[in-house]
Scaffold this motif. Structure first.
Motif, mmCIF file in Angstrom:
data_model
loop_
_atom_site.group_PDB
_atom_site.id
_atom_site.type_symbol
_atom_site.label_atom_id
_atom_site.label_comp_id
_atom_site.label_asym_id
_atom_site.label_seq_id
_atom_site.Cartn_x
_atom_site.Cartn_y
_atom_site.Cartn_z
ATOM 1 N N MET A 6 26.958 29.258 45.895
ATOM 2 C CA MET A 6 28.420 29.859 45.980
ATOM 3 C C MET A 6 28.573 30.568 44.732
ATOM 4 O O MET A 6 28.357 31.961 44.795
ATOM 5 C CB MET A 6 29.532 28.973 46.037
ATOM 6 C CG MET A 6 30.738 29.398 46.477
ATOM 7 S SD MET A 6 32.044 28.400 46.689
ATOM 8 C CE MET A 6 31.671 27.481 48.182
ATOM 9 N N ASN A 7 29.018 30.153 43.646
ATOM 10 C CA ASN A 7 29.186 30.691 42.204
ATOM 11 C C ASN A 7 29.505 32.268 42.462
ATOM 12 O O ASN A 7 28.983 32.932 41.433
ATOM 13 C CB ASN A 7 27.847 30.655 41.471
ATOM 14 C CG ASN A 7 27.631 29.033 41.302
ATOM 15 O OD1 ASN A 7 28.654 28.326 41.253
ATOM 16 N ND2 ASN A 7 26.480 28.942 40.402
ATOM 17 N N ASP A 8 30.384 32.351 43.286
ATOM 18 C CA ASP A 8 30.946 33.731 43.250
ATOM 19 C C ASP A 8 31.627 34.163 41.910
ATOM 20 O O ASP A 8 32.618 33.747 41.590
ATOM 21 C CB ASP A 8 31.981 34.063 44.536
ATOM 22 C CG ASP A 8 31.496 33.771 45.813
ATOM 23 O OD1 ASP A 8 32.126 33.455 46.879
ATOM 24 O OD2 ASP A 8 30.100 33.961 46.052
ATOM 25 N N VAL A 9 31.370 35.350 41.507
ATOM 26 C CA VAL A 9 31.953 35.772 40.235
ATOM 27 C C VAL A 9 33.176 36.679 40.630
ATOM 28 O O VAL A 9 33.426 37.300 41.314
ATOM 29 C CB VAL A 9 31.091 36.740 39.542
ATOM 30 C CG1 VAL A 9 31.805 37.464 38.130
ATOM 31 C CG2 VAL A 9 29.998 36.252 39.038
ATOM 32 N N TRP A 10 34.433 35.942 39.869
ATOM 33 C CA TRP A 10 35.740 36.560 40.163
ATOM 34 C C TRP A 10 35.830 37.795 39.121
ATOM 35 O O TRP A 10 36.296 38.752 39.306
ATOM 36 C CB TRP A 10 36.566 35.405 40.081
ATOM 37 C CG TRP A 10 38.148 35.495 40.496
ATOM 38 C CD1 TRP A 10 38.694 36.513 40.756
ATOM 39 C CD2 TRP A 10 39.061 34.557 40.281
ATOM 40 N NE1 TRP A 10 39.962 36.243 40.993
ATOM 41 C CE2 TRP A 10 40.166 35.276 40.870
ATOM 42 C CE3 TRP A 10 39.189 33.223 39.992
ATOM 43 C CZ2 TRP A 10 41.354 34.437 41.055
ATOM 44 C CZ3 TRP A 10 40.176 32.791 40.207
ATOM 45 C CH2 TRP A 10 41.478 33.148 40.424
ATOM 46 N N ILE A 11 35.652 37.229 37.939
ATOM 47 C CA ILE A 11 35.869 38.271 36.742
ATOM 48 C C ILE A 11 34.925 38.106 35.654
ATOM 49 O O ILE A 11 34.452 37.011 35.635
ATOM 50 C CB ILE A 11 37.081 37.997 35.824
ATOM 51 C CG1 ILE A 11 38.558 38.186 37.046
ATOM 52 C CG2 ILE A 11 37.571 38.853 34.615
ATOM 53 C CD1 ILE A 11 39.894 37.707 36.266
ATOM 54 N N ARG A 12 34.261 39.102 35.255
ATOM 55 C CA ARG A 12 33.370 39.034 34.343
ATOM 56 C C ARG A 12 33.557 40.005 33.014
ATOM 57 O O ARG A 12 34.219 41.169 33.288
ATOM 58 C CB ARG A 12 31.764 39.607 34.642
ATOM 59 C CG ARG A 12 30.675 39.476 33.561
ATOM 60 C CD ARG A 12 29.355 40.156 34.275
ATOM 61 N NE ARG A 12 29.068 39.449 35.619
ATOM 62 C CZ ARG A 12 28.438 38.190 35.534
ATOM 63 N NH1 ARG A 12 27.880 37.716 34.430
ATOM 64 N NH2 ARG A 12 27.905 37.754 36.958
ATOM 65 N N THR A 13 33.758 39.533 31.847
ATOM 66 C CA THR A 13 33.810 40.611 30.740
ATOM 67 C C THR A 13 32.568 40.195 29.652
ATOM 68 O O THR A 13 31.624 39.463 30.252
ATOM 69 C CB THR A 13 34.861 39.977 29.945
ATOM 70 O OG1 THR A 13 34.796 38.666 29.187
ATOM 71 C CG2 THR A 13 36.378 39.992 30.627
#
Length: 94
Positions: A1-8
């Protein structure tokens, strides 16, 4: 699953998965971490797994919820997110 929601450049906020329970336990079993929200305290692997399960159920029902904060290389450093809650009078809050 590990869907990225926000990445900085420094952190990633992603949807949790069942494998995160050990990291959730490591972080939320520290009373200093949950000092201002003591209801988040977990003291066993079973409690941590149940908490992550509730987060996943919330995601399935609402399409959003608590997430797991990691470093770009995947080290879990915390949790954050939003969720539906009910106040003491059983009124739904937005």
């Amino acid at each position: 699953m590990n869907d990225v929601w926000i990445r900085t450049g420094r952190v990633v906020l992603r949807r949790p998965d069942a494998a995160d329970a050990a990291d959730v336990l490591a972080i939320l079993s520290d009373p200093a971490v949950v000092e201002h929200n003591p209801s988040d305290l977990v003291t066993s692997a079973d409690e941590a797994a149940a908490l992550v399960g509730r987060w996943l159920d919330h995601w399935a029902e609402h399409g959003f919820g608590n997430g797991v904060l990691t470093t770009p290389d995947g080290m879990v450093i915390g949790m954050a997110g939003v969720r539906w809650m009910t106040d003491r009078k059983s009124t739904r809050l937005n």
